[in-house]
Enzyme design. Structure first.
Site, PDB file in Angstrom:
ATOM      1  N   THR B 345       0.825  -1.203   0.000  1.00 59.45           N
ATOM      2  CA  THR B 345       0.000   0.000   0.000  1.00 59.45           C
ATOM      3  C   THR B 345       0.868   1.265   0.000  1.00 59.45           C
ATOM      4  OG1 THR B 345      -0.204  -0.395   2.371  1.00 59.45           O
ATOM      5  CG2 THR B 345      -2.082  -0.974   1.009  1.00 59.45           C
ATOM      6  N   ASP B 346       0.208   2.412  -0.229  1.00 56.32           N
ATOM      7  CA  ASP B 346       0.932   3.681  -0.310  1.00 56.32           C
ATOM      8  C   ASP B 346       1.066   4.369   1.035  1.00 56.32           C
ATOM      9  OD1 ASP B 346       1.115   3.650  -3.203  1.00 56.32           O
ATOM     10  OD2 ASP B 346      -1.042   3.961  -3.161  1.00 56.32           O
ATOM     11  N   SER B 371       1.442   8.715   4.977  1.00 56.51           N
ATOM     12  CA  SER B 371       0.872   8.800   3.651  1.00 56.51           C
ATOM     13  C   SER B 371       2.028   9.065   2.715  1.00 56.51           C
ATOM     14  CB  SER B 371      -0.134   9.951   3.590  1.00 56.51           C
ATOM     15  OG  SER B 371      -0.266  10.395   2.262  1.00 56.51           O
ATOM     16  N   ARG B 372       2.229   8.157   1.779  1.00 58.93           N
ATOM     17  CA  ARG B 372       3.381   8.312   0.913  1.00 58.93           C
ATOM     18  C   ARG B 372       3.199   9.429  -0.113  1.00 58.93           C
ATOM     19  NH1 ARG B 372       4.781   2.165   0.385  1.00 58.93           N
ATOM     20  NH2 ARG B 372       4.676   2.089   2.637  1.00 58.93           N
ATOM     21  N   VAL B 373       1.955   9.807  -0.418  1.00 58.46           N
ATOM     22  CA  VAL B 373       1.795  10.929  -1.349  1.00 58.46           C
ATOM     23  C   VAL B 373       1.853  12.259  -0.618  1.00 58.46           C
ATOM     24  CG1 VAL B 373       0.550   9.807  -3.198  1.00 58.46           C
ATOM     25  CG2 VAL B 373      -0.710  10.759  -1.266  1.00 58.46           C
TER      26      VAL B 373
END
Ligand SMILES: Nc1ncnc2c1ncn2[C@@H]1O[C@H](COP(=O)(O)OP(=O)(O)OP(=O)(O)O)[C@@H](O)[C@H]1O
Ligand SMILES: [Mg+2]
Lengths: 133, 508
Positions: B345-346, B371-373
């Site tokens: 997952t991101d 949260s990777r974004v």
């Protein structure tokens, strides 16, 4: 009860040894069986059973079961045989069956391929077309 | 009538001369929802196998001369020795907007008693994910309406954000709140040019029937059902249906993406999904590995979650966002399934039992959630007020542990503690009550600009609710400005200052 990976691999190897030019060789088959029984490798009964299964499937691949609603006449039989042997090879074995439940037409099974032109099959297809439309 | 006769005639004539070629096999063993079949030399992986009597199975194990097949219905009446055949088809489910507002089972059959589904098409349950070239980077937010998440762990459309935590820590509630918020946003913006509604799909796997019924009732009461599809494979369903349900949901989501729309899929939960898959594999006599799960359970979840994406303009600009849920045991994220899904997952929203019981709900752990974004998925106004919050709160959590022991704190430490304690209060949020983004923005702006510094910590919640109420009833124009601009401009800052000054004089 289920064969482990190694025994499965061994069986596959034995099966490969039983072929000549890609076709089962009766002499080799009996030699393989004799050898396995004599040597008694680990889980050899399971190996023999699996070997038997592979041989049975291979035999079925070159065996045609031809079903018709009524007995085929001599000419029809010969024509069909010639056609099938042209496609599947000279050593194709055949078995003729009369199955009135087909209602008409032919059903030919070779290995797990089925060619069906019987009236029963056509009716079944019509039924699914009409109920699933 | 005559047209029916004509159609029938043409169909019959179409049948006349054709010979069908099919590939058949013989059932060697059947029971517990699986069959072992000999033959079927031409079968494809995942192909539908037709049994007599209208039963279908799915070919999963392809071995030398033998096929392992899971059954999609009742095996009663099917005995060893019967002939089965390949169909050339893959398992498919109905897709389209006609499913919105409906509850269906794994195969897409309605289970809500509201009549047949009006489907736009059918989609195969297993499908190759969009290639990397077609994908677009994540830039549009999914507003969950949960302030702690939207401010600190933003989710973007096309992302895969994991919700992870022990049992009963509020995992499902976060997902349901997010769905409710989408419905509210969709309703409020219906028909506005450029607005992209977000449709939701809730896939319940291995849940108690009562849990599904509760979620359904909540969605219905919140008016969210018309924008939501529920796919239900409860604990009482077969392992096969529980294993396939997420893939059915993914297919339904893909239809929205393929048609230039946005969808959000909740998989509740993938721990139970892995257990169902383990059971299916056991019945198929597949070898098992770590924690008795089959070796390809990682691939199972990666190919499911790979299907979430945002495709580029050339491909319609649609998206599928995934919120998979994982239940941990005693907070252990290093167990097999949690590690797998975390790596796919991101980012993750990590919920902690301790926080939950301290009354900090939603029990989002600041330190462990990521949260990777990041802020790429936030609108500017949120970025402006939330930029530092995650850091502030993480610092607070660290210091709070020590602060209990020392009484004389330096001024800087004290200000971090004061700020942190207030943020914690602000982030407490009751369930089924998502907040509009502009309300979040005004609340956080007020806190960041010191308007809450003189409010006692135990009064913060009261202050916040009254402030939100004040904005909603008296300052709708300011809220509208923030909503339209999406950023806090100088004139909005002036408006906010004036509003807060007025509010503070009346607040008690
Ligand atoms: N923000 C909240 N405020 C108050 N109560 C909450 C909140 N979030 C969840 N709860 C309550 O906590 C309980 C557990 O919530 P929920 O069912 O969402 O947890 P879960 O982690 O999905 O549980 P399970 O492990 O059973 O799936 C429910 O009774 C729910 O009403
Ligand atoms: Mg839950």
């Amino acid at each position: 009860m289920k064969l482990d990976k190694d025994a499965r691999k061994l069986t596959k190897g034995l099966f490969q040894l039983s072929l000549t030019n890609g076709r089962l060789d009766d002499k080799k088959v009996s030699a393989v069986v004799k050898k396995v029984i004599a040597d008694k490798p680990r889980s050899f009964v399971g190996i023999l059973k699996e070997y038997q299964r592979l041989v049975r499937l291979e035999v079925a691949k070159h065996h045609a079961v031809i079903e018709s609603a009524t007995p085929l006449d001599k000419k029809g039989t010969e024509q069909l045989l010639a056609k099938l042997q042209a496609k599947y090879g000279r050593d194709l074995t055949t078995e003729f069956k009369v199955s009135p439940s087909l209602l008409g037409g032919l059903r030919i099974k070779i290995g797990s391929d089925v060619f069906d032109s019987s009236v029963r099959e056509r009716l079944a297809r019509l039924e699914t077309q009409l109920t699933q439309a | 009538m005559s047209s029916i006769l004509q159609e029938l005639e043409s169909q019959i004539s179409g049948l006349k001369t054709t010979t069908t070629k099919s590939n058949v096999g013989i059932v060697r063993e059947i029971g517990d929802g699986v069959a072992r079949i000999e033959g079927l030399s031409d079968v494809m992986l995942n192909e539908l196998i037709e049994f007599p009597g209208g039963l279908y199975g799915l070919a999963l194990n392809l071995e030398e001369g033998e096929v392992g097949c899971i059954l999609l219905g009742d095996e009663k009446g099917v005995v060893e020795g019967v002939e089965v055949k390949t169909t050339g088809r893959l398992l498919s489910v109905p897709v389209g907007k006609g499913l919105l507002g409906r509850v269906v089972d794994t195969l897409g059959n309605p289970v809500d008693g509201k009549g047949p589904i009006n489907a736009s098409a059918t989609y195969p349950v297993e499908k190759v994910a969009p290639g990397i070239i077609k994908r677009k980077s994540v830039s549009q937010p999914v507003q969950t309406g949960i302030m702690a998440i939207d401010a600190m762990i933003p989710v973007g459309r096309g992302q895969r954000e994991l919700i992870i935590g022990d049992r009963a820590t509020g995992k499902t509630t976060i997902a349901i709140d997010t769905i409710i918020n989408q419905a509210r946003i969709n309703k409020a913006n219906e028909g506005k040019p450029g607005f992209r509604p977000l449709y939701s799909i809730y896939v319940g796997v291995g849940q108690k029937n009562s849990n599904i019924a509760r979620s359904l009732a909540v969605l219905e009461a919140a008016g969210a059902l018309p924008y939501t599809i529920i796919v239900s494979a409860p604990a009482s369903d077969t392992a096969t249906n529980q294993y396939l349900a997420p893939f059915s949901g993914a297919a339904m989501g893909e239809w929205f993406m393929d048609n230039g729309m946005d969808a959000l899929i909740v998989y509740d939960d993938l721990s139970k999904h892995a257990v169902a898959y383990r059971q299916v594999s056991l019945l198929l006599k597949r070898p098992s590995g770590r924690e008795a799960y089959p070796g390809d359970v990682f691939y199972l979840h990666s190919r499911l979650l790979e299907r979430s994406a945002r495709v580029d303009e050339k491909n319609g600009n649609g998206s599928v966002t995934a919120l998979p849920i994982i239940e941990t045991q005693a907070g252990d994220v290093s167990a097999y399934i949690p590690t797998n899904v975390i790596s796919i997952t991101d980012g993750q929203i990590y919920l902690e039992t301790d926080l939950f019981y301290q009354g900090i709900r939603p029990a989002v752990s600041v330190g462990l959630s990521v949260s990777r974004v990041g802020s790429a998925a936030q609108i500017k106004a949120v970025k402006q007020v939330a930029g530092k919050i995650k850091g502030d709160l993480a610092q607070f959590r660290e210091l709070a542990a020590f602060a209990q022991f020392g009484s004389d704190l330096d001024a800087k430490t004290k200000s971090i503690l004061d700020r942190g304690a207030r943020i914690v209060e602000l982030f407490k949020q009751v369930q089924y009550n998502p907040l509009a983004t502009e309300i979040m923005v005004t609340t956080l702006w007020s806190m960041q600009n010191g308007y809450m510094d003189d409010v006692a910590v135990d009064k913060i919640k009261d202050f916040q609710l009254k402030l939100q109420d004040y904005f909603a009833t008296r300052k709708d124009a300011v809220l509208a400005k923030i909503r339209d601009k999406g950023a806090i401009s100088d004139d909005i800052t002036a408006d906010l200052k004036a509003a807060l000054a007025e509010f503070k004089t009346s607040y008690r």
